[in-house]
Design a protein around this motif. Structure first.
Motif, PDB file in Angstrom:
ATOM      1  N   MET A   1      22.647  -1.560  17.398  1.00 20.79           N
ATOM      2  CA  MET A   1      22.102  -0.710  18.536  1.00 20.79           C
ATOM      3  C   MET A   1      21.436   0.505  17.873  1.00 20.79           C
ATOM      4  N   ASP A   2      21.049   0.608  16.616  1.00 24.89           N
ATOM      5  CA  ASP A   2      20.632   1.819  15.911  1.00 24.89           C
ATOM      6  C   ASP A   2      19.287   1.691  16.163  1.00 24.89           C
ATOM      7  N   PHE A   3      18.483   2.604  16.887  1.00 20.37           N
ATOM      8  CA  PHE A   3      17.179   2.446  17.079  1.00 20.37           C
ATOM      9  C   PHE A   3      16.284   2.664  15.812  1.00 20.37           C
ATOM     10  N   GLU A   4      16.695   3.870  15.116  1.00 21.37           N
ATOM     11  CA  GLU A   4      15.887   4.368  14.070  1.00 21.37           C
ATOM     12  C   GLU A   4      15.945   3.342  12.888  1.00 21.37           C
ATOM     13  N   GLU A   5      16.908   2.677  12.743  1.00 26.21           N
ATOM     14  CA  GLU A   5      17.133   1.519  11.531  1.00 26.21           C
ATOM     15  C   GLU A   5      16.192   0.214  12.129  1.00 26.21           C
ATOM     16  N   MET A   6      16.299  -0.197  13.467  1.00 27.61           N
ATOM     17  CA  MET A   6      15.217  -1.157  13.931  1.00 27.61           C
ATOM     18  C   MET A   6      13.961  -0.917  13.909  1.00 27.61           C
ATOM     19  N   LYS A   7      13.420   0.465  14.132  1.00 27.26           N
ATOM     20  CA  LYS A   7      12.170   0.898  14.011  1.00 27.26           C
ATOM     21  C   LYS A   7      11.843   0.954  12.472  1.00 27.26           C
ATOM     22  N   GLU A   8      12.601   1.162  11.740  1.00 28.12           N
ATOM     23  CA  GLU A   8      12.232   1.158  10.274  1.00 28.12           C
ATOM     24  C   GLU A   8      11.831  -0.257   9.828  1.00 28.12           C
ATOM     25  N   ARG A   9      12.859  -1.112   9.981  1.00 28.36           N
ATOM     26  CA  ARG A   9      12.835  -2.593   9.762  1.00 28.36           C
ATOM     27  C   ARG A   9      11.492  -2.989  10.243  1.00 28.36           C
ATOM     28  N   ILE A  10      11.170  -2.947  11.697  1.00 29.38           N
ATOM     29  CA  ILE A  10       9.992  -3.215  12.142  1.00 29.38           C
ATOM     30  C   ILE A  10       8.761  -2.858  11.321  1.00 29.38           C
ATOM     31  N   ASP A  11       8.705  -1.572  11.155  1.00 27.84           N
ATOM     32  CA  ASP A  11       7.635  -0.897  10.418  1.00 27.84           C
ATOM     33  C   ASP A  11       7.335  -1.594   9.181  1.00 27.84           C
ATOM     34  N   CYS A  12       8.596  -1.836   8.523  1.00 22.88           N
ATOM     35  CA  CYS A  12       8.625  -2.375   6.989  1.00 22.88           C
ATOM     36  C   CYS A  12       7.987  -3.741   6.941  1.00 22.88           C
ATOM     37  N   LEU A  13       8.568  -4.422   7.823  1.00 27.53           N
ATOM     38  CA  LEU A  13       8.074  -5.815   7.857  1.00 27.53           C
ATOM     39  C   LEU A  13       6.384  -5.876   8.570  1.00 27.53           C
ATOM     40  N   TYR A  14       5.955  -4.887   9.286  1.00 28.74           N
ATOM     41  CA  TYR A  14       4.871  -4.807   9.916  1.00 28.74           C
ATOM     42  C   TYR A  14       3.836  -4.544   8.657  1.00 28.74           C
ATOM     43  N   GLU A  15       4.267  -3.716   7.704  1.00 30.40           N
ATOM     44  CA  GLU A  15       3.368  -3.296   6.864  1.00 30.40           C
ATOM     45  C   GLU A  15       3.187  -4.147   5.733  1.00 30.40           C
ATOM     46  N   GLU A  16       4.254  -5.001   5.501  1.00 30.37           N
ATOM     47  CA  GLU A  16       4.191  -6.092   4.467  1.00 30.37           C
ATOM     48  C   GLU A  16       3.451  -7.502   5.065  1.00 30.37           C
ATOM     49  N   ARG A  17       3.194  -7.295   6.422  1.00 29.97           N
ATOM     50  CA  ARG A  17       2.583  -8.526   7.246  1.00 29.97           C
ATOM     51  C   ARG A  17       3.508  -9.703   7.091  1.00 29.97           C
ATOM     52  N   ASN A  18       4.936  -9.601   6.904  1.00 26.03           N
ATOM     53  CA  ASN A  18       5.852 -10.496   6.725  1.00 26.03           C
ATOM     54  C   ASN A  18       6.058 -11.142   8.299  1.00 26.03           C
ATOM     55  N   LEU A  19       5.145 -11.968   8.469  1.00 24.34           N
ATOM     56  CA  LEU A  19       5.105 -12.397  10.132  1.00 24.34           C
ATOM     57  C   LEU A  19       6.539 -13.070  10.466  1.00 24.34           C
ATOM     58  N   THR A  20       6.964 -14.219   9.722  1.00 23.75           N
ATOM     59  CA  THR A  20       7.866 -15.030   9.955  1.00 23.75           C
ATOM     60  C   THR A  20       9.395 -14.277  10.327  1.00 23.75           C
ATOM     61  N   GLU A  21       9.538 -13.386   9.223  1.00 26.81           N
ATOM     62  CA  GLU A  21      10.764 -12.722   9.195  1.00 26.81           C
ATOM     63  C   GLU A  21      10.559 -11.473  10.412  1.00 26.81           C
ATOM     64  N   LEU A  22       9.247 -11.070  10.599  1.00 27.84           N
ATOM     65  CA  LEU A  22       9.284  -9.922  11.746  1.00 27.84           C
ATOM     66  C   LEU A  22       9.176 -10.664  13.327  1.00 27.84           C
ATOM     67  N   LYS A  23       8.879 -11.771  13.390  1.00 26.38           N
ATOM     68  CA  LYS A  23       8.950 -12.711  14.565  1.00 26.38           C
ATOM     69  C   LYS A  23      10.382 -12.844  14.783  1.00 26.38           C
ATOM     70  N   ASN A  24      11.144 -13.246  13.665  1.00 22.46           N
ATOM     71  CA  ASN A  24      12.422 -13.611  13.992  1.00 22.46           C
ATOM     72  C   ASN A  24      13.257 -12.402  14.601  1.00 22.46           C
ATOM     73  N   TYR A  25      13.080 -11.279  13.649  1.00 21.84           N
ATOM     74  CA  TYR A  25      13.673 -10.009  13.787  1.00 21.84           C
ATOM     75  C   TYR A  25      13.428  -9.436  15.256  1.00 21.84           C
ATOM     76  N   LEU A  26      12.194  -9.506  15.606  1.00 21.04           N
ATOM     77  CA  LEU A  26      11.835  -9.066  17.061  1.00 21.04           C
ATOM     78  C   LEU A  26      12.619 -10.008  17.941  1.00 21.04           C
ATOM     79  N   ASN A  27      12.578 -11.426  17.753  1.00 18.63           N
ATOM     80  CA  ASN A  27      13.061 -11.950  19.033  1.00 18.63           C
ATOM     81  C   ASN A  27      14.392 -11.885  19.133  1.00 18.63           C
ATOM     82  N   ASP A  28      15.162 -11.234  18.052  1.00 21.46           N
ATOM     83  CA  ASP A  28      16.786 -11.348  18.091  1.00 21.46           C
ATOM     84  C   ASP A  28      16.946  -9.979  18.896  1.00 21.46           C
ATOM     85  N   ILE A  29      16.208  -9.241  19.077  1.00 22.46           N
ATOM     86  CA  ILE A  29      16.560  -7.943  19.648  1.00 22.46           C
ATOM     87  C   ILE A  29      16.512  -8.154  21.257  1.00 22.46           C
ATOM     88  N   ASN A  30      17.438  -7.225  22.013  1.00 21.94           N
ATOM     89  CA  ASN A  30      17.524  -7.563  23.473  1.00 21.94           C
ATOM     90  C   ASN A  30      16.229  -6.716  23.958  1.00 21.94           C
TER      91      ASN A  30
END
Lengths: 457, 457
Positions: A1-30
């Protein structure tokens, strides 16, 4: 539930355009966290991009959590198809909430993209008065018939339960939709498959009327520890339910509203940082104006007795202290009574019990404060600070005023909210600021009366 | 739900000694209503007589709803056997709540009449700090294993669910009781009997630590729309759950506490009419004393500038109005910020945004009040009331003071609660009464400064 961590992870995956991973990560968040994260994305295009990666169900859940502003922006960005998909997944009470907040053009688009049945259900909800039980209910609930077996019931739940907000409380209705019983999935699970619902359902059903206040409905739900409160129309036909999560929201909203009113603010349900400066001003200025103008009374009192005060100018020094002490005492009583009224701990019938209690509390509060003040004036102000103007008689005037004003403040503080309730006003507006103004005037008159009597000015 | 009617019916059946009918009637009443009805029976013997007519389950549910006083009286009247029956039916968190409230002798009798397992569970709960998540959780929940099928799960629920407070959220734990997943009865019902739980359970489990504050737990439950919040220990082992009905009670309790603190009352969770006069006095006097004594500052200011005020005695008339206006403005800001902090709408990081907003709101509030006040003084007080002492410069002094004091009050009102939070105090104690005292002193100094500068006194 650490927002900063989640934000960073999303930004990182977004920059890398790592869509599969990003999609999985996002859909795991409440969804509640997801909504908060997306609201903080300032780049509009990035937000809609991320939102589109959510599964249909997650997208709808997240969408409901957004504030109206974000919802509107997203709807503008949606294709009709996307909008339809989100709306399809939403519960009807949530859709109705959103429709209520949106400008006409957006409402039109929303209604165009829902099926006829949903549209009709939304219209029904919107027709109920604001803050009524009908306006927050959802028409989606599990209804059973009394001659069903447990097995039938489970079949029905499996078939129709997917779109229902809650399936755990099941309502038993007759052919004309009258509410005749209630049971729970727990009961169903603990009975045998062939048992008939009529034999174990609870027939003493507690329900709320569509026109009852949403606060009444939520308080009743909390009192009876329900997961959902059934809402019936004038003919006792079941038309909807209020779920426990919505009831909690109502409880919090009503608490915020009471607190705002107690602080002389016109209530608003917009979060602080999202309310504009002018909006905030508009919520605060009416009471400030009213209270300032009503303070004309105290000015008049002081002007009238100007000569008396000039004859004993030491008395002026205690005016702010007396005003504050009276205001604080009255505020304590009024706020206690307002809260007890709103929790249903006391009612109109208790008024004399309340007044009698406040008189006694006021008397011992006043006496103890008066004694401390007397000691302070005679020992500290007179001896330590060497203020020789504070004579024995001046101290007596000040301390007697404290005693009297506190008793008066307590009586006024407890009476006004109860009277407000009696004549149909909200007791919360009778809180400290309002009572301060009245207590101020009384205190000044008492002060001057004692001064005239004791100091012979 | 008409109490008078229920009461009459019960009294009537009781007088007639129509036991069968009375028993049926009583057991049809919801336990929350039942508790209220029985609490109002003043005849001790009649109360225990009626209570004994309740079925075991209803008796336990009703017993939990009583206030501590009634519970204690009933326990004294119970035989050991009766006490054991009631305790057997109760959920462990409720028993722990009761144990906490009872005197030592009663606690001993309660513990003597519970089985070893329950006793140990109660002891565990009681060991957690007051107001922690651990202290309000119940150790009774449904736990499943990840390799179970839906059918296995239902079997387990049917077998163990009867004594569980909620069965709808099911927790998946590994062999060492670590929380690894969560699912719901709804999910179970919507999947096929042979599906494996691991395949559809939610693995991103949101949980709360035993030592987290009960308010944090309840707010999180409400944010995520949970029916129960899992509570884990330091090793992420599932030790209990907090159910939604208890979370609502915590939310209401915390709201009451905040409101009391804002009104300068030491918080209490005893209902108003059940708190004695001396008890009420004890809750109210500390703040009144503190605030009265801190008003020494305003007395000192006025004493110091006594001669200046005597030279323009018309200024005294506006002191109460200026004090009230400043206090009200500061109160509005502080209460808004306290509420936003407690709802989590703003955090420490927002302090500069908040101050900047309050400066602007304060400025336009101050300017508008100042202009209205100026018009009122020049037109109403001077012309209508004919108070010639109110000159143009006096009006300017009063109105400039209003402008400055409101801006100051808004800044102080919004800053103090945030600072309080920062240094680990409860922001709610920084509400109106406290801020009034500070704003009073500043307003007086500003008032006198303007008077000296403009009126050359």
């Amino acid at each position: 539930m650490d927002f900063e961590e989640m934000k960073e992870r999303i930004d990182c995956l977004y920059e890398e355009r790592n869509l599969t991973e990003l999609k999985n990560y996002l859909n795991d968040i409440n969804f509640a966290d997801m909504a908060q994260l997306l609201e903080n994305v300032s780049d509009e295009r990035k937000r809609i991009f991320l939102f589109r990666l959510l599964t249909k169900e997650n997208a709808a859940d997240t969408f409901v959590e957004f504030d109206a502003d974000t919802q509107e922006k997203l709807i503008h960005a949606f294709s009709d198809n996307e909008l339809r998909e989100v709306l399809d997944e939403m519960y009807i009470d949530d859709t109705a909430d959103i429709v209520e907040e949106m400008p006409a053009s957006v409402v039109k688009r929303i209604l165009k993209n829902t099926d006829r049945e949903t549209r009709e259900a939304i219209n029904t909800i919107l027709k109920y008065p604001e803050d009524s039980a009908g306006s927050i209910m959802t028409p989606e609930f599990i209804d059973l018939k009394k001659d069903m077996t447990v097995e039938d019931a489970f079949k029905r739940i499996r078939r129709t339960g997917l779109d229902k907000e809650t399936i755990y409380t099941c309502y038993v209705t007759d052919a004309s939709r009258h509410l005749i019983g209630v049971t729970t999935v727990k009961e169903l699970l603990l009975n045998d498959y062939e048992d008939i619902i009529e034999d174990f359902m609870e027939t003493n059903v507690i329900s709320i009327n569509t026109l009852d206040d949403q606060e009444t409905a939520s308080n009743a739900l909390s009192k009876y520890d329900f997961l959902a409160m059934p809402v019936v129309d004038m003919e006792n036909r079941l038309v909807g339910i209020i779920t426990v999560d919505d009831a909690i929201d109502v409880i919090q909203e009503e608490n915020t509203e009471d607190i705002q009113k107690m602080a002389a603010i016109t209530p608003t349900d917009t979060p602080y940082l999202k309310t504009g400066v002018l909006e905030t001003w508009k919520k605060r200025i009416p009471w400030l104006l009213l209270l300032m103008i009503s303070a004309t009374i105290t000015s008049q009192i002081l002007t009238t007795f100007q000569n008396k005060l000039a004859a004993a100018s030491v008395l002026v020094a205690f005016i702010p202290m007396l005003m504050d002490t009276g205001g604080n005492s009255g505020g304590q009583a009024s706020v206690t009574i307002i809260r007890s009224l709103s929790l249903g701990e006391i009612g109109l019938k208790d008024i004399f019990k309340v007044i009698w209690k406040e008189i006694r509390v006021g008397f011992i509060c006043g006496a103890s404060l008066g004694i401390v003040c007397f000691a302070k004036l005679m020992l500290f102000d007179r001896i330590v600070l060497g203020n020789s103007a504070i004579s024995l008689s001046v101290s007596v005037v000040v301390c007697l005023t404290i005693l009297f004003e506190i008793v008066a403040a307590k009586i006024i503080g407890c009476t006004l909210p109860i009277i407000a309730k009696k004549i149909g006003f909200d007791p919360a507006v009778m809180a400290s600021p309002f009572i301060t103004t009245i207590v101020d005037a009384i205190s000044l008159l008492v002060y001057i009366a004692f001064a005239v009597a004791i100091l012979r000015i």
